[in-house]
Enzyme design. Structure first.
Site, PDB file in Angstrom:
ATOM      1  N   ILE A 275      30.639 -82.664  66.079  1.00 46.19           N
ATOM      2  CA  ILE A 275      29.814 -82.970  64.907  1.00 46.19           C
ATOM      3  C   ILE A 275      29.890 -81.756  63.984  1.00 46.19           C
ATOM      4  O   ILE A 275      30.174 -80.639  64.429  1.00 46.19           O
ATOM      5  CB  ILE A 275      28.345 -83.301  65.288  1.00 46.19           C
ATOM      6  CG1 ILE A 275      27.706 -82.190  66.113  1.00 46.19           C
ATOM      7  CG2 ILE A 275      28.258 -84.623  66.014  1.00 46.19           C
ATOM      8  CD1 ILE A 275      26.245 -82.467  66.470  1.00 46.19           C
ATOM      9  N   ASP A 276      29.671 -81.984  62.699  1.00 47.12           N
ATOM     10  CA  ASP A 276      29.840 -80.925  61.707  1.00 47.12           C
ATOM     11  C   ASP A 276      28.883 -79.754  61.936  1.00 47.12           C
ATOM     12  O   ASP A 276      27.825 -79.912  62.574  1.00 47.12           O
ATOM     13  CB  ASP A 276      29.614 -81.481  60.301  1.00 47.12           C
ATOM     14  CG  ASP A 276      30.625 -82.544  59.932  1.00 47.12           C
ATOM     15  OD1 ASP A 276      31.735 -82.513  60.485  1.00 47.12           O
ATOM     16  OD2 ASP A 276      30.293 -83.409  59.096  1.00 47.12           O
ATOM     17  N   MET A 277      29.241 -78.614  61.375  1.00 43.57           N
ATOM     18  CA  MET A 277      28.453 -77.397  61.543  1.00 43.57           C
ATOM     19  C   MET A 277      26.990 -77.603  61.156  1.00 43.57           C
ATOM     20  O   MET A 277      26.080 -77.159  61.864  1.00 43.57           O
ATOM     21  CB  MET A 277      29.048 -76.264  60.692  1.00 43.57           C
ATOM     22  CG  MET A 277      28.268 -74.964  60.766  1.00 43.57           C
ATOM     23  SD  MET A 277      29.032 -73.616  59.833  1.00 43.57           S
ATOM     24  CE  MET A 277      28.705 -74.165  58.143  1.00 43.57           C
TER      25      MET A 277
ATOM     26  N   ARG B 188      28.953 -89.290  55.973  1.00 48.44           N
ATOM     27  CA  ARG B 188      28.872 -88.605  54.682  1.00 48.44           C
ATOM     28  C   ARG B 188      29.775 -89.279  53.651  1.00 48.44           C
ATOM     29  O   ARG B 188      29.376 -89.503  52.499  1.00 48.44           O
ATOM     30  CB  ARG B 188      29.254 -87.134  54.851  1.00 48.44           C
ATOM     31  CG  ARG B 188      28.321 -86.377  55.791  1.00 48.44           C
ATOM     32  CD  ARG B 188      28.897 -85.045  56.227  1.00 48.44           C
ATOM     33  NE  ARG B 188      29.047 -84.130  55.092  1.00 48.44           N
ATOM     34  CZ  ARG B 188      29.681 -82.975  55.168  1.00 48.44           C
ATOM     35  NH1 ARG B 188      30.241 -82.585  56.314  1.00 48.44           N
ATOM     36  NH2 ARG B 188      29.760 -82.198  54.096  1.00 48.44           N
TER      37      ARG B 188
END
Length: 375
Positions: free
Chosen positions: A137-139, A238
């Site tokens: 998962i993204d930062m 997103r």
């Protein structure tokens, strides 16, 4: 390591350098150009240059040298562990933490913390830079992440991800007021045609992607939603929400450059993760609570909504004024003489004319983000 790509028919006419840039997002353009210049790229066995245009149907192949990977240090970073056994460990990843080391992020990552906690008990399928990592998962996305302690568990989870059988539920706050209470975005996602740091639904080499969303709470200018993923493409939620005009609050990549509330990246939380346990064969599901910043933001938005609610007391004078201004219940309480412009006054007038309440009655106007409700 030899890499091969079958060119889809719809890509016919695309320059080979452009095709490879889209097909190999993990490889730099300069590296691909170097391969082409050295005649290291072949189309159906014949070396090609960067000006070559693919026809569709041919196989593009080239050799990628094995990278020299740096040793990753174990770091004593606290982990929020949701569950752990001999095969898997589930953690609640905080905002701002990168999952695995990469250029510019060799310390402070989840992998650094996992190496310290698990020692040498992590799967090695993804190499020394990504031990145990089967998905990411993204930062700036928070929430549930599963990590594999051995290759047996890794292969099992990887296969479940491949066939899209894993339950993945995310929570997000988006800009705007979604028209429907629920919906689905079904649009392929691939590397952005001009910005390689972004993903897009307009890529020629996009892969199938499906996101189901459901409205949980409305705040007028913002909406709190739940997203269920059928696929797991990079930046999927997103990109999909931005594609329908509702980018995530805080997302400076796919949303407006100027963001309210001084947020650190997108408001996105991986809330639920469910899968077949690789050892027991039973379905298991894990959840992580919304992080503090997310809960605080929701409370702030609720407070803003409450501040927009009005309570008005009915008086004889007000009733006389409404009649004098030309409201008529048979015309939907519209001001026939257009002397009263306010939507609030219009709603109050409609309520007073229709119900003829006694003086002292309180009329409450609620804003639900889509319309005003007169109670």
């Amino acid at each position: 390591m030899m890499q091969e790509y079958l060119v889809p028919e719809e890509a016919a006419g695309t320059r080979i350098d452009k095709f490879l840039a889209d097909a190999c997002p993990d490889l730099s353009r300069s590296f691909l150009q170097k391969l082409l210049k050295e005649s290291s790229v072949t189309a159906d066995g014949k070396a090609v240059k960067s000006s070559f245009k693919v026809n569709g149907g041919e196989t593009i192949a080239f050799e990628v040298p094995k990278p020299q990977e740096a040793a990753i240090e174990a770091e004593n970073i606290p982990l929020d562990i949701l569950y752990e056994d001999s095969d898997i460990i589930l953690v609640n990843k905080p905002k701002g933490m990168v999952v695995h080391p990469a250029a510019g992020h060799y310390t402070g990552t989840l992998v650094n913390a996992l190496i310290y906690h698990c020692k040498d008990q992590l799967s090695g399928i993804n190499g020394v830079m990504r031990p145990g990592i089967v998905h990411r998962i993204d930062m700036n996305t928070t929430g549930v992440l599963v990590v594999c302690k051995n290759d047996f568990a890794h292969n099992s989870l990887a296969e479940q991800l491949k066939v899209h059988s894993i339950t993945r539920v995310y929570y997000a706050i988006v800009f705007g007021n979604l028209r429907e209470d629920e919906g689905t975005v079904h649009a392929p996602i691939g590397r952005h045609p001009t910005d390689r740091k972004k993903m897009s639904i307009h890529s020629k080499q996009g892969r199938d992607a499906i996101t189901h969303y459901r409205v949980l709470e409305r705040f007028g200018a913002y909406t709190f939603i739940e997203c269920r993923l059928e696929t797991g493409r990079t930046h999927q939620i997103r990109v999909h929400m931005a594609s329908i005009g509702h980018p995530l609050l805080g997302d400076e990549v796919y949303g407006p450059a100027r963001q309210p509330f001084s947020l650190e990246g997108q408001t996105l939380h991986a809330g639920v993760l469910g899968f077949i346990h690789p050892r027991t064969g039973e379905y298991v599901e894990f959840s992580a609570p919304l992080p503090a910043y997310f809960e605080e933001l929701l409370e702030k938005l609720r407070k803003r909504l409450e501040d927009k609610q009005l309570e008005l007391e009915v008086t004889d004078a007000a009733k006389e004024c409404i009649v004098a201004q030309g409201y008529d219940v048979n015309y939907g309480a519209r001001p026939l003489k257009r002397l009263i412009q306010s939507k609030v006054e219009t709603l109050v007038a409609r309520k007073i004319i229709a119900d003829d309440p006694a003086p002292g009655t309180v009329i409450r106007i609620d804003y639900d983000g889509q319309k005003m409700i007169c109670q």
